[in-house]
Write a protein that holds these residues in place. Structure first.
Motif, PDB file in Angstrom:
ATOM      1  N   LYS A 498       0.847  -1.185   0.000  1.00  0.00           N
ATOM      2  CA  LYS A 498       0.000   0.000   0.000  1.00  0.00           C
ATOM      3  C   LYS A 498       0.887   1.240   0.000  1.00  0.00           C
ATOM      4  N   ASN A 499       0.382   2.314  -0.591  1.00  0.00           N
ATOM      5  CA  ASN A 499       1.193   3.515  -0.744  1.00  0.00           C
ATOM      6  C   ASN A 499       0.509   4.703  -0.083  1.00  0.00           C
ATOM      7  N   ALA A 500       1.117   5.242   0.958  1.00  0.00           N
ATOM      8  CA  ALA A 500       0.631   6.454   1.619  1.00  0.00           C
ATOM      9  C   ALA A 500       1.357   7.638   0.994  1.00  0.00           C
ATOM     10  N   GLU A 501       0.657   8.396   0.180  1.00  0.00           N
ATOM     11  CA  GLU A 501       1.291   9.452  -0.612  1.00  0.00           C
ATOM     12  C   GLU A 501       1.140  10.833   0.022  1.00  0.00           C
ATOM     13  N   ASP A 502       2.184  11.643  -0.155  1.00  0.00           N
ATOM     14  CA  ASP A 502       2.177  13.060   0.211  1.00  0.00           C
ATOM     15  C   ASP A 502       1.710  13.289   1.654  1.00  0.00           C
ATOM     16  N   VAL A 503       2.395  12.659   2.569  1.00  0.00           N
ATOM     17  CA  VAL A 503       2.100  12.794   4.000  1.00  0.00           C
ATOM     18  C   VAL A 503       2.956  13.924   4.557  1.00  0.00           C
ATOM     19  N   ASN A 504       2.349  14.820   5.355  1.00  0.00           N
ATOM     20  CA  ASN A 504       3.148  15.896   5.947  1.00  0.00           C
ATOM     21  C   ASN A 504       3.758  15.449   7.269  1.00  0.00           C
ATOM     22  N   ALA A 505       4.665  16.242   7.781  1.00  0.00           N
ATOM     23  CA  ALA A 505       5.483  15.823   8.924  1.00  0.00           C
ATOM     24  C   ALA A 505       4.695  15.675  10.212  1.00  0.00           C
ATOM     25  N   THR A 506       3.530  16.289  10.302  1.00  0.00           N
ATOM     26  CA  THR A 506       2.749  16.214  11.544  1.00  0.00           C
ATOM     27  C   THR A 506       1.525  15.324  11.407  1.00  0.00           C
ATOM     28  N   ALA A 507       1.406  14.607  10.302  1.00  0.00           N
ATOM     29  CA  ALA A 507       0.222  13.778  10.066  1.00  0.00           C
ATOM     30  C   ALA A 507       0.083  12.711  11.146  1.00  0.00           C
ATOM     31  N   ALA A 508      -1.167  12.478  11.543  1.00  0.00           N
ATOM     32  CA  ALA A 508      -1.443  11.453  12.545  1.00  0.00           C
ATOM     33  C   ALA A 508      -1.918  10.159  11.911  1.00  0.00           C
ATOM     34  N   SER A 509      -2.356  10.230  10.667  1.00  0.00           N
ATOM     35  CA  SER A 509      -2.859   9.044   9.982  1.00  0.00           C
ATOM     36  C   SER A 509      -2.365   9.035   8.543  1.00  0.00           C
ATOM     37  N   ALA A 510      -2.509   7.895   7.924  1.00  0.00           N
ATOM     38  CA  ALA A 510      -2.133   7.735   6.518  1.00  0.00           C
ATOM     39  C   ALA A 510      -3.062   6.684   5.920  1.00  0.00           C
ATOM     40  N   LEU A 511      -2.925   6.437   4.645  1.00  0.00           N
ATOM     41  CA  LEU A 511      -3.803   5.502   3.959  1.00  0.00           C
ATOM     42  C   LEU A 511      -3.854   4.159   4.680  1.00  0.00           C
ATOM     43  N   GLY A 512      -5.045   3.814   5.219  1.00  0.00           N
ATOM     44  CA  GLY A 512      -5.224   2.520   5.861  1.00  0.00           C
ATOM     45  C   GLY A 512      -4.670   2.419   7.261  1.00  0.00           C
ATOM     46  N   LEU A 513      -4.069   3.516   7.785  1.00  0.00           N
ATOM     47  CA  LEU A 513      -3.474   3.498   9.126  1.00  0.00           C
ATOM     48  C   LEU A 513      -4.038   4.665   9.925  1.00  0.00           C
ATOM     49  N   ASP A 514      -4.907   4.362  10.890  1.00  0.00           N
ATOM     50  CA  ASP A 514      -5.564   5.425  11.650  1.00  0.00           C
ATOM     51  C   ASP A 514      -4.631   6.134  12.617  1.00  0.00           C
ATOM     52  N   ASN A 515      -3.668   5.411  13.156  1.00  0.00           N
ATOM     53  CA  ASN A 515      -2.742   6.027  14.120  1.00  0.00           C
ATOM     54  C   ASN A 515      -1.314   5.726  13.677  1.00  0.00           C
ATOM     55  N   ALA A 516      -0.874   6.488  12.676  1.00  0.00           N
ATOM     56  CA  ALA A 516       0.408   6.200  12.025  1.00  0.00           C
ATOM     57  C   ALA A 516       1.505   7.169  12.433  1.00  0.00           C
ATOM     58  N   ARG A 517       1.358   7.814  13.585  1.00  0.00           N
ATOM     59  CA  ARG A 517       2.304   8.868  13.971  1.00  0.00           C
ATOM     60  C   ARG A 517       3.743   8.377  14.010  1.00  0.00           C
ATOM     61  N   GLU A 518       3.980   7.212  14.596  1.00  0.00           N
ATOM     62  CA  GLU A 518       5.345   6.705  14.708  1.00  0.00           C
ATOM     63  C   GLU A 518       5.934   6.387  13.338  1.00  0.00           C
ATOM     64  N   VAL A 519       5.102   5.865  12.436  1.00  0.00           N
ATOM     65  CA  VAL A 519       5.583   5.568  11.076  1.00  0.00           C
ATOM     66  C   VAL A 519       5.955   6.862  10.360  1.00  0.00           C
ATOM     67  N   VAL A 520       5.116   7.888  10.512  1.00  0.00           N
ATOM     68  CA  VAL A 520       5.380   9.176   9.864  1.00  0.00           C
ATOM     69  C   VAL A 520       6.666   9.793  10.402  1.00  0.00           C
ATOM     70  N   LYS A 521       6.847   9.759  11.715  1.00  0.00           N
ATOM     71  CA  LYS A 521       8.063  10.318  12.320  1.00  0.00           C
ATOM     72  C   LYS A 521       9.296   9.601  11.786  1.00  0.00           C
ATOM     73  N   TRP A 522       9.205   8.280  11.650  1.00  0.00           N
ATOM     74  CA  TRP A 522      10.340   7.531  11.089  1.00  0.00           C
ATOM     75  C   TRP A 522      10.596   7.954   9.644  1.00  0.00           C
ATOM     76  N   ALA A 523       9.528   8.085   8.852  1.00  0.00           N
ATOM     77  CA  ALA A 523       9.683   8.409   7.427  1.00  0.00           C
ATOM     78  C   ALA A 523      10.394   9.740   7.230  1.00  0.00           C
ATOM     79  N   PHE A 524      10.148  10.708   8.132  1.00  0.00           N
ATOM     80  CA  PHE A 524      10.755  12.028   7.986  1.00  0.00           C
ATOM     81  C   PHE A 524      12.191  12.083   8.521  1.00  0.00           C
ATOM     82  N   LYS A 525      12.655  10.982   9.070  1.00  0.00           N
ATOM     83  CA  LYS A 525      14.052  10.908   9.493  1.00  0.00           C
ATOM     84  C   LYS A 525      14.882  10.045   8.547  1.00  0.00           C
TER      85      LYS A 525
END
Length: 701
Positions: A498-525
């Motif tokens: 699955k592809n979560a596209e164009d997520v900003n640095a403070t996003a709390a969710s992504a495609l198919g993931l209601d609580n994706a904060r930790e994944v987003v924080k990792w992606a921006f590092k």
């Protein structure tokens, strides 16, 4: 000797220098390890606007205020999405204040002493002041305001209240200065007679024309081969559209479902099955629920329609002690018992006096005082007078302690039970979580059957065995990855990427993931192409991710937007081909019918099209086509025009001009109002676009 004397004289300075260098080296080392945050001050600041810092502490305080205000006003629990919304709103408040304050200071806008006085205690005070001091009739009460202002001047004033009032006044002044700034902007807007005339013509001038069109869909996508030159041409023509206001990232991921297994479901149901016999036999249903249920709800009478549907359909016709279930509902196994049923009122009107046990010296003393007040009321003392003198419920006190009329399940359960079970005129002393109440029943309305149902629930959760097995699969997948084989390993394991596209640095969710904060924080590092160094736990899923794209802040390069613009590039290439086809059909043609015949299309006549509503019936909005029509001369074939749906050729038959505009006042007002409504948002957008904004929220939130 000369050297020794020199060293003795200079030793203090030398030692100081050596120690200083050592400290500097240590600090530099720490800065390098922490990414330079020491010198930048980023460790304490969540952002910066034009060089002015936004301290994290200040942001956090306002965020907490906004969060609490949301909870009080909405009554909703916080979800990751709501939390993210509140964070974004709070951030934008800081940006707005800092940006506007800079412009306000440039212009020297202030709120003087007389103006401040008028805002607070004048004949027409600020609306926020009016909302703070409301009488029993719901209207602004000047007397209450004056009493409060006098209290602030008294020696008995609470320092905390004084500080809160000072902060409130500062907010009033800041808001007033912002109003002045916006007033300068809106008052500077001017609509002249030509603007009014153009707007009138655009809304009332009619065009009658015929057109023929070759749709883009007439050329199969497979027949269009796109070149690098095609991409470059489109990109260069639309470069301004690719300005990215903030860094965005996309990541691909696979997920391993850790939902409860069949065995887990059977185990939880078995737990509830074992409770049924004891639940049926118990004489203390409330205690049984508190001990055995996941949800520790207090038992209360419910009327028809207030239970969940399956219980609502059976409990009102069942006998006392009836057991329903176990059944699965909202992710839990439940069993329900009918505790009681009776006929009772639908609503109650009551008034109360509330005593605070803490200030009264304990619950016992508060109850004793309540009993004394109850006797005074029974002896004829006015309830409203006692409420004003003794009750801590200041809101109800404005109405003599009156709570109004309320239905079931709107009050504290203990308070509600006491008032619904009482008779009109009864005076009761009731202790709840809020304190000790002296409550008098003023009226009861309606009469219907109500039931008290006890529900024991056990959430259906995956067992440790299930989660361990699924986690092991996810970990094994992660261990098999190399920078090049993510797709292949996912396909081998039968996993969907699955592809979560164009997520900003403070996003709390992504495609198919209601609580994706930790994944987003990792992606921006992480760098593009990097896969996660851990398995993320997101709800009932275990996730392994890979950064697939990074869109930096600023104008995005062609290689980043190439996939995004591909459909538009294809349409542009098709447009060139269809334009050539129509241009060939135009050669030697004397009318629109000949053009259509040669191009293999049909002619469509249109009547009464206005410039202000550029829609071709049955198609879509065609701004370029209709704009070209209104700039044309009658009875002339147009050149091919590439629109939204296809490429058009038209011939204008005639215009129908409206009556002469003799009074343009109304048009000017309408245009001016529209400009004023847009101006505030556009001013802020312009200031944000011009500002140098540094956003560090991703490091803190």
């Amino acid at each position: 000797m000369g050297i020794m004397s020199f060293l003795r004289e200079r030793m203090g300075k030398i030692l100081a220098g050596v120690i200083g260098l050592a400290l500097f080296a240590f600090i530099v080392g720490e800065v390098v390890q922490s990414g330079g945050a020491f010198f930048r001050g980023d460790v304490n600041n969540i952002g910066q606007v034009n060089g002015e810092n936004i301290p994290y502490v200040k942001f956090s305080e306002r965020l907490e205020q906004s969060t609490q205000q949301f909870k009080q006003q909405s009554g909703q629990s916080l979800t990751p999405q709501i939390t993210n919304y509140i964070q974004e709103t709070t951030w934008n408040q800081f940006l707005t204040e800092l940006l506007l304050n800079k412009e306000i200071n440039k212009l020297g806008l202030i709120v003087g002493p007389d103006e401040r006085q008028a805002m607070i205690s004048g004949n027409n005070p600020d609306p926020q002041i009016q909302r703070q001091f409301v009488g029993a009739d719901g209207q602004y009460d000047k007397t209450k305001r004056d009493q409060f202002l006098n209290y602030l001047q008294s020696p008995k004033v609470d320092p905390t209240q004084l500080k809160a009032w000072a902060d409130f006044v500062i907010q009033l002044e800041e808001a007033k200065k912002q109003q002045k700034y916006m007033a300068l902007v809106t008052n500077g807007l001017y609509v002249n007679s030509l603007d009014a005339q153009d707007d009138y013509i655009a809304k009332n001038k009619l065009a009658n024309f015929k057109y023929t069109v070759l749709n883009y869909a007439s050329i199969p996508d497979a027949n269009v081969k796109l070149t690098d030159a095609d991409y470059s041409t489109y990109y260069n023509e639309h470069k301004s559209e690719f300005k990215n206001p903030q860094e965005l990232r996309s990541f691909e991921y696979v997920s391993f479902n850790a939902a409860p297994s069949t065995a887990d479901t059977a185990a939880v149901k078995a737990q509830v099955d074992k409770l049924v016999t004891d639940f049926k036999a118990t004489n203390n249903d409330s205690l049984f629920v508190q001990i055995n249920s996941e949800t520790k709800a207090q038992l209360a009478y419910m009327k028809k329609g207030q239970l969940e549907p399956r219980l609502d359909s059976v409990m009102f016709s069942a006998d006392k002690g009836f057991i329903y279930g176990p059944y699965l509902s909202n992710g839990s196994f439940k069993v329900a018992k009918l505790v009681d049923a009776k006929i009772g009122p639908d609503s109650v009107k009551a008034r109360h006096i509330l005593l605070n046990p803490t200030t009264e010296g304990g619950v016992d003393r508060a109850v004793a005082k309540a009993d004394s007040l109850k006797k005074l009321i029974a002896a004829g003392r006015p309830f409203a007078e006692l409420a004003k003198n003794f009750s801590v419920d200041k809101v109800a006190n404005e109405k003599g302690g009156d709570l109004g009329t309320y239905g079931r399940n709107t009050m504290d359960p203990v308070f509600e039970a006491a008032t619904f079970d009482a008779k009109v005129g009864d005076i009761k002393v009731v202790t709840t979580q809020f304190g000790v109440h002296i409550v008098q029943i003023l009226d009861q309305k309606g009469s219907s059957k109500v039931v008290k149902v006890a529900v024991v629930d056990k959430p259906l959760l995956p067992s440790t065995k299930t989660t361990a097995a699924v986690y092991a699969k996810a970990q094994a997948f992660l261990s098999s990855l190399t920078p090049e084989n993510f797709d292949a390993q996912a396909k081998k394991a039968g996993l969907t990427i699955k592809n979560a596209e164009d997520v900003n640095a403070t996003a709390a969710s992504a495609l198919g993931l209601d609580n994706a904060r930790e994944v987003v924080k990792w992606a921006f590092k992480s760098e593009k192409g990097t896969f996660s160094d851990q398995v993320f736990s997101v709800g009932d899923q275990y996730v392994v991710a890979r950064v697939s794209a990074i869109k930096p802040k600023g104008v995005l390069p062609l290689d980043v937007v190439k996939k995004q613009i591909e459909p538009m590039v294809r349409i542009q290439v098709k447009g060139k081909q269809l334009t050539d086809k129509l241009q060939a059909a135009l050669n030697g043609a004397s009318g629109i019918d000949q053009v259509a015949q040669k191009a293999g299309s049909t002619v469509v006549p249109l009547q009464n099209i206005v410039f202000a509503n550029p829609v071709i019936p049955g198609a879509t909005a065609e701004y370029k086509v209709i704009g070209t029509v209104f700039g044309s001369q009658p009875n002339k074939l147009s050149k091919p025009v590439a629109g939204q749906q296809g490429v058009y050729v038209f011939t204008l038959d005639s215009f129908t001009n409206p009556a002469q505009l003799t009074n343009n006042v109304r048009e000017k007002q309408q245009i001016g109002q529209a400009l004023a409504q847009r101006s505030q948002g556009q001013v802020l957008d312009a200031l944000k676009d011009k500002a140098n904004v540094k956003d560090n929220r991703a490091k803190f939130l």
